[in-house]
Design a protein around this motif. Structure first.
Motif, mmCIF file in Angstrom:
data_model
loop_
_atom_site.group_PDB
_atom_site.id
_atom_site.type_symbol
_atom_site.label_atom_id
_atom_site.label_comp_id
_atom_site.label_asym_id
_atom_site.label_seq_id
_atom_site.Cartn_x
_atom_site.Cartn_y
_atom_site.Cartn_z
ATOM 1 N N LYS A 45 42.513 40.340 35.538
ATOM 2 C CA LYS A 45 42.784 41.455 34.620
ATOM 3 C C LYS A 45 42.329 42.770 35.231
ATOM 4 O O LYS A 45 42.970 43.796 35.139
ATOM 5 N N LYS A 46 41.138 42.686 35.864
ATOM 6 C CA LYS A 46 40.607 43.878 36.506
ATOM 7 C C LYS A 46 40.562 43.574 38.011
ATOM 8 O O LYS A 46 39.545 43.109 38.515
ATOM 9 N N PRO A 47 41.689 43.793 38.684
ATOM 10 C CA PRO A 47 41.782 43.328 40.078
ATOM 11 C C PRO A 47 40.883 44.129 41.032
ATOM 12 O O PRO A 47 41.088 45.329 41.225
ATOM 13 N N ARG A 48 39.894 43.425 41.563
ATOM 14 C CA ARG A 48 38.960 44.093 42.477
ATOM 15 C C ARG A 48 39.626 44.416 43.814
ATOM 16 O O ARG A 48 39.252 45.348 44.510
ATOM 17 N N CYS A 49 40.644 43.613 44.169
ATOM 18 C CA CYS A 49 41.354 43.849 45.431
ATOM 19 C C CYS A 49 41.994 45.234 45.441
ATOM 20 O O CYS A 49 41.956 45.946 46.444
ATOM 21 N N VAL A 50 42.576 45.621 44.304
ATOM 22 C CA VAL A 50 43.264 46.920 44.223
ATOM 23 C C VAL A 50 42.255 48.055 44.392
ATOM 24 O O VAL A 50 42.520 49.041 45.077
ATOM 25 N N GLU A 51 41.079 47.861 43.781
ATOM 26 C CA GLU A 51 40.028 48.878 43.913
ATOM 27 C C GLU A 51 39.613 49.074 45.370
ATOM 28 O O GLU A 51 39.261 50.168 45.781
ATOM 29 N N VAL A 55 44.795 52.510 49.524
ATOM 30 C CA VAL A 55 45.921 53.195 48.888
ATOM 31 C C VAL A 55 46.296 52.533 47.554
ATOM 32 O O VAL A 55 47.356 52.800 46.996
ATOM 33 N N SER A 56 45.429 51.652 47.048
ATOM 34 C CA SER A 56 45.598 51.017 45.728
ATOM 35 C C SER A 56 46.939 50.325 45.524
ATOM 36 O O SER A 56 47.604 50.529 44.503
ATOM 37 N N ILE A 57 47.351 49.529 46.484
ATOM 38 C CA ILE A 57 48.579 48.741 46.308
ATOM 39 C C ILE A 57 48.381 47.803 45.116
ATOM 40 O O ILE A 57 47.300 47.234 44.939
ATOM 41 N N GLN A 58 49.399 47.651 44.286
ATOM 42 C CA GLN A 58 49.317 46.761 43.118
ATOM 43 C C GLN A 58 49.431 45.319 43.598
ATOM 44 O O GLN A 58 50.486 44.674 43.487
ATOM 45 N N ILE A 59 48.319 44.826 44.127
ATOM 46 C CA ILE A 59 48.318 43.547 44.835
ATOM 47 C C ILE A 59 48.708 42.360 43.938
ATOM 48 O O ILE A 59 49.646 41.620 44.272
ATOM 49 N N PRO A 60 48.034 42.162 42.771
ATOM 50 C CA PRO A 60 48.423 40.999 41.958
ATOM 51 C C PRO A 60 49.905 41.040 41.560
ATOM 52 O O PRO A 60 50.562 40.009 41.515
ATOM 53 N N THR A 96 37.158 43.548 54.854
ATOM 54 C CA THR A 96 36.264 44.541 54.244
ATOM 55 C C THR A 96 36.977 45.306 53.141
ATOM 56 O O THR A 96 36.385 46.145 52.480
ATOM 57 N N GLN A 97 38.282 45.050 52.964
ATOM 58 C CA GLN A 97 39.025 45.747 51.914
ATOM 59 C C GLN A 97 39.441 44.744 50.837
ATOM 60 O O GLN A 97 38.596 44.109 50.223
ATOM 61 N N CYS A 98 40.753 44.572 50.654
ATOM 62 C CA CYS A 98 41.256 43.746 49.556
ATOM 63 C C CYS A 98 40.668 42.329 49.533
ATOM 64 O O CYS A 98 40.129 41.877 48.525
ATOM 65 N N GLU A 99 40.761 41.642 50.666
ATOM 66 C CA GLU A 99 40.334 40.238 50.674
ATOM 67 C C GLU A 99 38.826 40.106 50.518
ATOM 68 O O GLU A 99 38.335 39.114 49.984
ATOM 69 N N GLY A 100 38.117 41.122 50.984
ATOM 70 C CA GLY A 100 36.664 41.102 50.851
ATOM 71 C C GLY A 100 36.224 41.140 49.389
ATOM 72 O O GLY A 100 35.117 40.733 49.044
ATOM 73 N N ALA A 101 37.109 41.649 48.517
ATOM 74 C CA ALA A 101 36.750 41.786 47.104
ATOM 75 C C ALA A 101 37.321 40.665 46.245
ATOM 76 O O ALA A 101 37.011 40.559 45.070
ATOM 77 N N CYS A 102 38.159 39.826 46.835
ATOM 78 C CA CYS A 102 38.844 38.779 46.064
ATOM 79 C C CYS A 102 37.837 37.799 45.458
ATOM 80 O O CYS A 102 36.956 37.281 46.136
ATOM 81 N N ILE A 103 37.988 37.549 44.163
ATOM 82 C CA ILE A 103 37.101 36.635 43.429
ATOM 83 C C ILE A 103 37.049 35.253 44.091
ATOM 84 O O ILE A 103 35.992 34.626 44.175
ATOM 85 N N LYS A 107 33.400 31.706 46.148
ATOM 86 C CA LYS A 107 33.069 30.290 46.363
ATOM 87 C C LYS A 107 33.902 29.650 47.464
ATOM 88 O O LYS A 107 33.536 28.617 48.006
ATOM 89 N N GLY A 108 35.037 30.249 47.739
ATOM 90 C CA GLY A 108 35.909 29.645 48.743
ATOM 91 C C GLY A 108 36.515 30.728 49.612
ATOM 92 O O GLY A 108 35.826 31.671 49.995
ATOM 93 N N GLU A 109 37.791 30.583 49.860
ATOM 94 C CA GLU A 109 38.459 31.566 50.704
ATOM 95 C C GLU A 109 39.316 32.486 49.854
ATOM 96 O O GLU A 109 40.019 32.032 48.950
ATOM 97 N N PRO A 110 39.284 33.794 50.162
ATOM 98 C CA PRO A 110 40.097 34.737 49.380
ATOM 99 C C PRO A 110 41.589 34.486 49.597
ATOM 100 O O PRO A 110 41.983 33.844 50.574
ATOM 101 N N VAL A 111 42.383 35.013 48.692
ATOM 102 C CA VAL A 111 43.836 34.962 48.873
ATOM 103 C C VAL A 111 44.174 35.706 50.171
ATOM 104 O O VAL A 111 43.581 36.750 50.466
#
Lengths: 461, 294
Positions: A45-51, A55-60, A96-103, A107-111
């Protein structure tokens, strides 16, 4: 249950084979792999990857479109914020950007956001949208200096708004750092760079190569004599740094810029080209950034035994994790916590080795990284016949020196605000020319912001 | 693409080429150079501008064929095109921005060696157009290797010629002419500009140092881009490393480390000679069957 699926591995060229050729290392996802990987996204809901995306791509959103198999829609989603997805998907420091913030990364590997972006970008290059109408001209002309990421992005956006845009490039080929800096094995020139440039041309943007702004023409002559209403400076950071240690002018010491320009832009690895390159038997590359990795892997591919010498430890390497991983797989040796103090030469003035000291990590410095401290009495020598300096670059002073009223800071960077506005009316700037050496995505983003500022400036004129 | 308007052989293996490059022609100043590429696979070769005509939109270069790339450039004929012709690069000669009154009061001596005569010409011509008649010494191996003598005579004050074998003018080196002019003829000069082979410039610098005569040389270092990007052209001047392409190409001769500069010029000699041999063998119809030409 989506997160129960493991990250879909990406197919790569065999390390042993690729260490002897210049073909792309990573093959990327096919449709099936991309959709499977896309299914891992939790659509937060609150995508950390976009933050975390510069350039704030609408990743989800684009990932869910990939999952649905609507790649055209995914491409449009990315295009709202990025004009170079095929490039950024390959060269962004995702960890260090999108994938670094992925939930999922907790516990595992980011998207694999980068790989998915690359998939969408490449799909779009292979499926160009039917020649869309170029918008009616609004009669205004804008000049863009430099055909790298910021210039291409700025020019595309302006062309879409109806401006007549011409990009001036100093070299004989268009693409800037994408062409002369990043090697073929990481960013294919024909399939990706040339195709991306072709898209920009299709919007009606013109290119003039062999034109050095500050020498062939000046910003003043463009504004006053050639009828441009605004100029965007996207000339990058092209000036190589050296260490200032003894022996740096010996034969066999080159900047990474020279080595990579000979190999990439001038295709020294291809026997059809006339470009000479001196590779030697043992090559030491000094530095730990992406450029250092590019140089050391290029040297390896040209047949040398190749080493990285870096003054901090592995954890501080500024290069993308994937590049370091690939370099190791290819047989590159890393000498960490090692700093050169002198380059040693033969009587004839050719490199025969490099003298180094061992380092240890002390207190954190301004950058927050622990700063390296010399270990007394730890001097030793590494035998080599080529030393490549990959210590970073600074902006070329040529444009600033020939443009009255354009402020620069003490590093020689053009002073511009977040929208690219400089001290000189009608002159905008963005990318490495403003920030010093940074990333493709930041430069691209700066180019796009400046395009909006230029539009506003010309409308209010 | 840049059309070749005119081409002439000035001396054995020395060619003059007039090229259509309007933007370069209107911005060029004495002392600057261009980067030339013959075709898509060619090297970027730096060449000093020998003349320019803004009205005609033409720039003249003079090239000595020594390697694969210079041969490739000179093999092109009028009507054909060079792939690239970028410039003008480097800083113009210092005197271009000097106060004209002060400049007119100065006695200037140019020393040109071999193909270096070409870049000396636009400087002497520019001075003549601004009311300064400079003396010029032109040195060459022999009479047949002298180039642009008549053009030079038209713009120079006194023109002195020196050849190694005495087939034209003074028999000996340009440095001997310098000594002769200063010591025997009692000439006084305020500035000397020497352009030619690195070894000649080194010895001119050593000679003029004896007389405290300020001397400028134009270095022909190796380069890739010519805009400050690669650093291949770095040279030590006064103990500091500078780039020939953006800080030069003209420097104070008495501060240049010529030995290092000459050594650095040879950085790619092995590769260059190998490429030349391969090209010659190919031209002679030899086809390598074991892949040595790869």
């Amino acid at each position: 249950m989506a997160n129960k699926i493991a990250r879909v591995p990406v197919r790569e060229q065999d390390p042993q084979k690729r260490a002897a050729n210049f073909e792309e290392v990573c093959y990327g996802y096919d449709i099936e792999e991309a959709r499977k990987e896309a299914s891992r996204c939790l659509n937060c809901k609150k995508p950390r990857c976009v933050e975390q995306c510069p350039v704030s791509i609408q990743i989800p959103r684009f990932i869910s479109q990939v999952l649905q198999g609507d790649f055209a829609a995914a491409s449009r989603t990315i295009a709202e914020d990025s004009s170079l997805p095929s490039v950024c998907g390959r060269v962004c420091p995702q960890e260090t950007q999108c994938e670094g913030a992925c939930i999922l990364g907790i516990k595992g590997e980011p998207v694999a956001i980068g790989k998915l972006e690359r998939f969408v970008g490449d799909w779009a290059l292979e499926h160009p949208s039917p020649a869309g109408q170029t918008p009616p001209s609004n009669g205004h002309k804008v000049a863009v200096i430099g055909s790298g990421p910021s210039g291409l992005a700025c020019a595309s956006d302006l062309a879409r708004m109806g401006y007549r845009v011409k990009i001036f490039e100093a070299l004989h080929k268009v693409g800037g750092v994408l062409e002369y800096g990043i090697p073929e094995f990481r960013l294919p020139k024909e399939r990706i760079v040339a195709a991306s440039v072709e898209n920009v041309k299709r919007l009606g943007v013109e290119f003039e190569t062999d034109t050095i702004v500050g020498r062939t023409v000046t910003i003043d002559s463009l504004l006053e004599e050639e009828g441009y209403q605004a100029v965007f400076i996207g000339s990058g950071a092209g000036l190589p740094r050296f260490m200032g240690i003894p022996g740096e002018n010996l034969n066999g010491v080159v900047s990474a810029n020279e080595f990579l320009t000979r190999a990439n832009l001038m295709k020294a690895y291809d026997s059809r080209y006339d470009t000479p390159i001196y590779v030697g038997r043992r090559v030491v590359v000094v530095g730990g950034g992406n450029v250092a990795m590019d140089a050391v892997r290029t040297a390896k591919r040209l047949g040398a035994e190749a080493f990285i010498v870096y003054r901090r430890s592995e954890a501080e390497l500024p290069a993308r994790v994937e590049e370091v991983h690939h370099a190791r797989q290819e047989g590159i040796e890393f000498r960490m916590l090692t700093n050169p103090t002198e380059i040693l030469g033969t009587e004839q003035g050719w490199v025969r080795g490099i003298r180094c000291v061992r380092m240890t990590l002390g207190e954190p410095d301004q950058s927050g990284r622990r700063s390296p401290v010399v270990v007394e009495g730890s001097e030793f020598e590494i035998e080599c016949d080529v030393v490549i300096m990959a210590l970073g670059t600074s902006p070329n002073p040529l444009i600033a020196a020939t443009t009255a009223g354009l402020d620069t800071d003490r590093r020689g960077c053009v002073v511009a605000d977040g929208q690219g506005v400089t001290s000189r009316p009608g002159v905008f700037a963005g990318g490495d020319a403003v920030t010093g050496a940074a990333t493709v995505i930041l430069a691209m983003g700066a180019g796009r912001k400046a395009a909006r500022a230029i539009d506003e400036y010309i409308r209010n004129k | 693409m840049y059309k070749i308007l005119e081409k002439r052989e000035l001396a054995s293996a020395i060619w003059l080429m007039k090229v259509h490059a309007p933007r370069v022609a209107s911005s060029a100043r004495p002392g600057q150079f261009v980067i030339v590429r013959a075709d898509e696979c060619g090297e970027r070769i730096p060449l000093t501008v020998a003349d320019y005509d803004a009205r005609e939109g033409s720039v003249t270069i003079v090239i000595q064929t020594i390697g694969v790339s210079t041969k490739k450039i000179c093999a092109l004929d009028p009507g054909q095109c060079l792939a690239d012709f970028a410039g003008p690069l480097g800083r113009p000669s210092e005197f271009v921005s000097e106060d004209l009154q002060t400049l007119r009061g100065k006695k200037i001596l140019f020393v040109a060696g071999g193909v270096g005569t070409a870049p000396v010409y636009p400087q002497v011509k520019w001075l003549a157009e601004h009311g300064v008649r400079a003396d010029v010494i032109v040195g060459a191996k022999n009479r047949d290797m002298l180039i642009m003598t008549e053009q030079m005579r038209a713009v120079a004050g006194n023109l002195y010629i020196a050849t190694d074998d005495g087939s034209e003018g003074f028999k000996g080196l340009v440095t001997e002419v310098i000594r002769h002019l200063i010591e025997q003829q009692g000439r006084h000069y305020d500035l000397c500009v020497a352009i030619g082979p690195m070894i000649m410039m080194k010895f001119v610098a050593l000679t003029t140092r004896d007389y405290g005569l300020k001397t400028i040389v134009s270095l022909n270092s190796l380069m890739v881009d010519g805009t400050g990007m690669c650093g291949a052209c770095r040279v030590s001047v006064g103990g500091k490393t500078v780039f020939t392409c953006v800080d030069g190409p003209e420097f104070d001769a008495h501060l240049v480390d010529f030995d290092e500069a000459m050594r650095r010029q040879g950085m790619y000699r092995t590769q260059e000679q190998r490429a030349l041999k391969i090209a010659e063998e190919r031209a002679a119809g030899h086809k390598c069957r074991i892949g040595l030409d790869k």
